[in-house]
Design an enzyme around this catalytic site. Structure first.
Site, short mmCIF file in Angstrom:
data_model
loop_
_atom_site.label_atom_id
_atom_site.label_comp_id
_atom_site.label_asym_id
_atom_site.label_seq_id
_atom_site.Cartn_x
_atom_site.Cartn_y
_atom_site.Cartn_z
N HIS A 269 -14.90 2.77 -2.13
CA HIS A 269 -14.00 1.91 -2.22
C HIS A 269 -12.42 3.08 -1.60
O HIS A 269 -11.31 1.91 -0.98
CB HIS A 269 -13.26 1.45 -3.49
CG HIS A 269 -14.31 0.40 -4.08
ND1 HIS A 269 -13.92 0.18 -5.45
CD2 HIS A 269 -15.30 0.12 -3.91
CE1 HIS A 269 -14.72 -0.93 -5.50
NE2 HIS A 269 -15.59 -0.65 -5.53
N CYS B 287 -8.43 2.97 12.43
CA CYS B 287 -8.26 1.55 13.39
C CYS B 287 -8.18 -0.13 13.17
O CYS B 287 -9.74 -0.07 12.91
CB CYS B 287 -8.43 2.15 14.83
SG CYS B 287 -8.09 0.36 15.82
N ASN C 21 -12.01 5.24 -7.19
CA ASN C 21 -10.70 4.85 -7.45
C ASN C 21 -10.40 5.32 -5.64
O ASN C 21 -11.35 6.53 -5.35
CB ASN C 21 -10.97 6.18 -8.04
CG ASN C 21 -10.19 5.91 -9.59
OD1 ASN C 21 -11.07 5.09 -9.84
ND2 ASN C 21 -10.85 6.97 -10.60
N TYR D 161 0.75 -1.30 -0.09
CA TYR D 161 0.33 -0.59 0.26
C TYR D 161 0.27 1.38 -0.17
O TYR D 161 0.58 2.38 -0.53
CB TYR D 161 -1.18 -0.04 0.89
CG TYR D 161 -2.27 -0.89 0.99
CD1 TYR D 161 -3.33 0.06 0.16
CD2 TYR D 161 -2.41 -2.00 1.73
CE1 TYR D 161 -4.44 -0.69 -0.07
CE2 TYR D 161 -3.68 -2.89 0.74
CZ TYR D 161 -4.88 -2.03 0.45
OH TYR D 161 -5.41 -2.65 -0.44
N ARG E 107 2.06 1.90 -3.48
CA ARG E 107 0.69 1.99 -4.52
C ARG E 107 0.44 4.11 -4.02
O ARG E 107 0.17 4.52 -4.71
CB ARG E 107 -0.28 1.67 -3.95
CG ARG E 107 -0.43 0.39 -4.67
CD ARG E 107 -1.52 -0.81 -4.55
NE ARG E 107 -2.21 -0.07 -5.41
CZ ARG E 107 -4.78 -0.29 -4.46
NH1 ARG E 107 -3.46 -0.86 -4.17
NH2 ARG E 107 -4.97 0.25 -5.39
ZN ZN Z 1 -7.46 1.76 17.86
#
Ligand code: ZN
Length: 275
Positions: free
Chosen positions: A132, A140, A113, A77, A80
């Site tokens: 998304h 969290c 996107n 991630y 990206r």
């Molecule tokens: Zn937390």
């Protein structure tokens, strides 16, 4: 229809739609960001190599993978995110931001996107349903609170140890990317599921840009719009299940063109019709 814009059919559709005092709803997918150089999620270079193993997005973009190897999922991630942060909004993104600024009451954007380019171009979260999620933010993973944390620019890597900045400041659980994963469900609170379907039902015009309908909610939005008899314009250089559905619809037109070329012209014509 290939090549040039199908002028008369488009003009008639825009006239039909703008006569209604309802919103113009845009639904955008990877095709609009391709013109900014953001690689397609499922493209041939979409895999992520760790050691000798190649992971595909469908394996990594899951809560199951995150539970098993949060550091590896985060590394992918972060990679990206760096690509998206280096990209700039293009003419299509900017024209949608101009539209919202000039006519907010008539504008709504639904985007699949996660690159955040619409917001960076100037669209507001109030008028942008990020169905998304958005790569720029984390939350969290233990759901102890609903806060979104902007991911700091200076995190290079999440391996071998997840950095402190990627832990929840309250319960110390790992943060997770604020995106919808393949093994998770859409909801209203985070991903505006019901609002998106309702918007598709009550719009004056739906404009679908650069999406093939491979994911469920975009597909449902288009189908809902077809059943509701909406005027629909699909912009994509190539035919796909969505453009074919729209082309067969009594009030649908497929414009076979790239987003950065076609969208600014289309937005100009709609704004002129609304004025
Ligand atoms: Zn937390």
């Amino acid at each position: 229809m290939d090549g040039a814009l199908p002028r008369s059919a488009l003009a008639a559709l825009i006239e039909r739609a703008c006569a209604l005092d309802r919103r113009i709803v845009f639904l955008t997918g990877a095709g609009i960001s391709a013109d900014s150089g953001v690689p397609t999620f499922r493209g041939p270079e979409g895999y992520w190599t760790v050691g000798s193993k190649n992971y595909h997005p469908e394996e990594l973009a899951t809560f199951a993978a995150f539970r098993r190897m949060p550091e590896t999922v985060w590394d992918w991630y972060l990679h990206r995110l760096r690509t998206c942060r280096a990209a700039e909004p293009n003419a299509a993104h900017k024209s949608l931001a101009d539209f919202e600024r000039s006519t907010p009451r008539r504008f709504l954007l639904i985007t699949q996107n996660v690159d955040g380019l619409h917001l960076r171009a100037g669209n507001t979260p109030e008028h942008t349903f990020q169905i998304h999620g958005n790569l720029e933010y984390a939350r969290c993973s233990a759901e102890c609170n609903k806060d979104l944390v902007r991911i700091p620019e200076d995190i290079e890597s999440a391996t071998p140890t997840l950095p402190t900045a990627l832990h929840c400041s309250r319960c110390k659980a790992p943060l997770r990317p604020n995106v919808l994963w393949f093994d998770e469900c859409y909801d209203e609170e985070r991903y505006r599921f019901d609002s998106s379907l309702s918007a598709a039902q009550h719009a004056a015009l739906l404009i679908v840009i650069g999406t093939t309908g491979a994911t469920r909610l975009p597909q449902m939005v288009v189908t809902q719009a077809v059943y509701s008899g909406l005027s629909i314009i699909a912009i994509d250089p190539y035919a796909n299940p969505v453009t074919e559905l729209v082309a067969e619809h009594a009030h649908g037109v497929h414009v076979a063109a790239r987003a950065a070329q076609a969208v600014p012209h289309l937005v100009t014509e709609i704004r002129r019709a609304l004025a």
